[in-house]
Design a protein around this motif. Sequence first.
Motif, PDB file in Angstrom:
ATOM      1  N   SER A 138       0.917  -1.246   0.238  1.00  0.00           N
ATOM      2  CA  SER A 138      -0.136  -0.107  -0.029  1.00  0.00           C
ATOM      3  C   SER A 138       0.760   1.349  -0.181  1.00  0.00           C
ATOM      4  O   SER A 138       2.140   1.276   0.430  1.00  0.00           O
ATOM      5  CB  SER A 138      -0.775  -0.035   1.093  1.00  0.00           C
ATOM      6  OG  SER A 138       0.000   0.456   2.425  1.00  0.00           O
ATOM      7  N   PHE A 139       0.188   2.248  -0.298  1.00  0.00           N
ATOM      8  CA  PHE A 139       0.994   3.848  -0.614  1.00  0.00           C
ATOM      9  C   PHE A 139       1.242   3.996   0.986  1.00  0.00           C
ATOM     10  O   PHE A 139       2.583   4.269   1.380  1.00  0.00           O
ATOM     11  CB  PHE A 139      -0.126   4.792  -0.836  1.00  0.00           C
ATOM     12  CG  PHE A 139       0.725   6.020  -0.709  1.00  0.00           C
ATOM     13  CD1 PHE A 139       1.293   6.561  -1.801  1.00  0.00           C
ATOM     14  CD2 PHE A 139       0.351   6.820   0.379  1.00  0.00           C
ATOM     15  CE1 PHE A 139       1.848   7.809  -1.610  1.00  0.00           C
ATOM     16  CE2 PHE A 139       0.974   8.230   0.398  1.00  0.00           C
ATOM     17  CZ  PHE A 139       1.593   8.700  -0.707  1.00  0.00           C
ATOM     18  N   ASN A 140       0.504   3.939   2.099  1.00  0.00           N
ATOM     19  CA  ASN A 140       0.929   4.135   3.407  1.00  0.00           C
ATOM     20  C   ASN A 140       1.982   3.292   4.008  1.00  0.00           C
ATOM     21  O   ASN A 140       2.886   3.734   4.546  1.00  0.00           O
ATOM     22  CB  ASN A 140      -0.199   3.797   4.341  1.00  0.00           C
ATOM     23  CG  ASN A 140      -1.274   5.050   4.207  1.00  0.00           C
ATOM     24  OD1 ASN A 140      -1.139   5.982   3.634  1.00  0.00           O
ATOM     25  ND2 ASN A 140      -2.608   4.449   4.610  1.00  0.00           N
ATOM     26  N   ASN A 141       2.252   2.075   3.320  1.00  0.00           N
ATOM     27  CA  ASN A 141       3.114   1.092   3.881  1.00  0.00           C
ATOM     28  C   ASN A 141       4.474   1.579   3.338  1.00  0.00           C
ATOM     29  O   ASN A 141       5.649   1.705   3.867  1.00  0.00           O
ATOM     30  CB  ASN A 141       2.825  -0.380   3.690  1.00  0.00           C
ATOM     31  CG  ASN A 141       3.878  -1.090   3.947  1.00  0.00           C
ATOM     32  OD1 ASN A 141       5.095  -1.138   3.913  1.00  0.00           O
ATOM     33  ND2 ASN A 141       3.463  -2.644   4.404  1.00  0.00           N
ATOM     34  N   MET A 142       4.333   1.923   2.179  1.00  0.00           N
ATOM     35  CA  MET A 142       5.546   2.638   1.396  1.00  0.00           C
ATOM     36  C   MET A 142       6.135   3.684   2.016  1.00  0.00           C
ATOM     37  O   MET A 142       7.312   4.019   2.191  1.00  0.00           O
ATOM     38  CB  MET A 142       5.560   2.449  -0.198  1.00  0.00           C
ATOM     39  CG  MET A 142       6.547   3.010  -1.112  1.00  0.00           C
ATOM     40  SD  MET A 142       7.511   1.369  -1.211  1.00  0.00           S
ATOM     41  CE  MET A 142       9.099   1.699  -0.273  1.00  0.00           C
ATOM     42  N   GLU A 143       5.028   4.560   2.137  1.00  0.00           N
ATOM     43  CA  GLU A 143       5.568   5.865   2.792  1.00  0.00           C
ATOM     44  C   GLU A 143       6.067   5.733   4.125  1.00  0.00           C
ATOM     45  O   GLU A 143       6.955   6.538   4.340  1.00  0.00           O
ATOM     46  CB  GLU A 143       4.119   6.726   3.107  1.00  0.00           C
ATOM     47  CG  GLU A 143       4.333   8.190   3.390  1.00  0.00           C
ATOM     48  CD  GLU A 143       3.050   8.662   3.210  1.00  0.00           C
ATOM     49  OE1 GLU A 143       3.063  10.149   3.075  1.00  0.00           O
ATOM     50  OE2 GLU A 143       2.001   8.364   3.809  1.00  0.00           O
ATOM     51  N   LYS A 144       5.770   4.752   4.919  1.00  0.00           N
ATOM     52  CA  LYS A 144       6.406   4.547   6.333  1.00  0.00           C
ATOM     53  C   LYS A 144       7.843   3.980   6.088  1.00  0.00           C
ATOM     54  O   LYS A 144       8.751   4.472   6.859  1.00  0.00           O
ATOM     55  CB  LYS A 144       5.450   3.625   7.064  1.00  0.00           C
ATOM     56  CG  LYS A 144       4.309   3.804   7.555  1.00  0.00           C
ATOM     57  CD  LYS A 144       3.549   2.896   8.233  1.00  0.00           C
ATOM     58  CE  LYS A 144       2.237   3.298   8.684  1.00  0.00           C
ATOM     59  NZ  LYS A 144       1.368   2.293   9.124  1.00  0.00           N
ATOM     60  N   GLN A 145       8.082   3.030   5.117  1.00  0.00           N
ATOM     61  CA  GLN A 145       9.260   2.690   4.690  1.00  0.00           C
ATOM     62  C   GLN A 145      10.247   4.034   4.369  1.00  0.00           C
ATOM     63  O   GLN A 145      11.490   3.787   4.842  1.00  0.00           O
ATOM     64  CB  GLN A 145       9.360   1.722   3.560  1.00  0.00           C
ATOM     65  CG  GLN A 145       8.705   0.171   4.101  1.00  0.00           C
ATOM     66  CD  GLN A 145       8.798  -0.653   2.846  1.00  0.00           C
ATOM     67  OE1 GLN A 145       9.774  -0.873   2.111  1.00  0.00           O
ATOM     68  NE2 GLN A 145       7.630  -1.332   2.765  1.00  0.00           N
TER      69      GLN A 145
END
Length: 92
Positions: A72-79
Amino acid sequence: MNDIKATTKSIKDYILVSGGQLETVFENRMSVWSFGDDTEILLPEDAVINHRQSAELINDAIDELATANGVSFNNMEKQIAELVKINNKGDK
């Protein structure tokens, strides 16, 4: 280092560590990075990092990376945010 510049640097680091590469630089405007088989990512260059469209390019880059990695976008943003923290620690 400001947030946009730090995020851009972290995205570039992520791409390189993941096997991607810099394809082209449009001097003082943007760079084109390849990631995976058919993903191209556009990132702002330092000369225009504070331009209003830079944040949009960064969000698009995170979305492209998320799609290419099947997250997800949110997961990638967190990484990417974690990489920013690591890079900021190294700058001190």
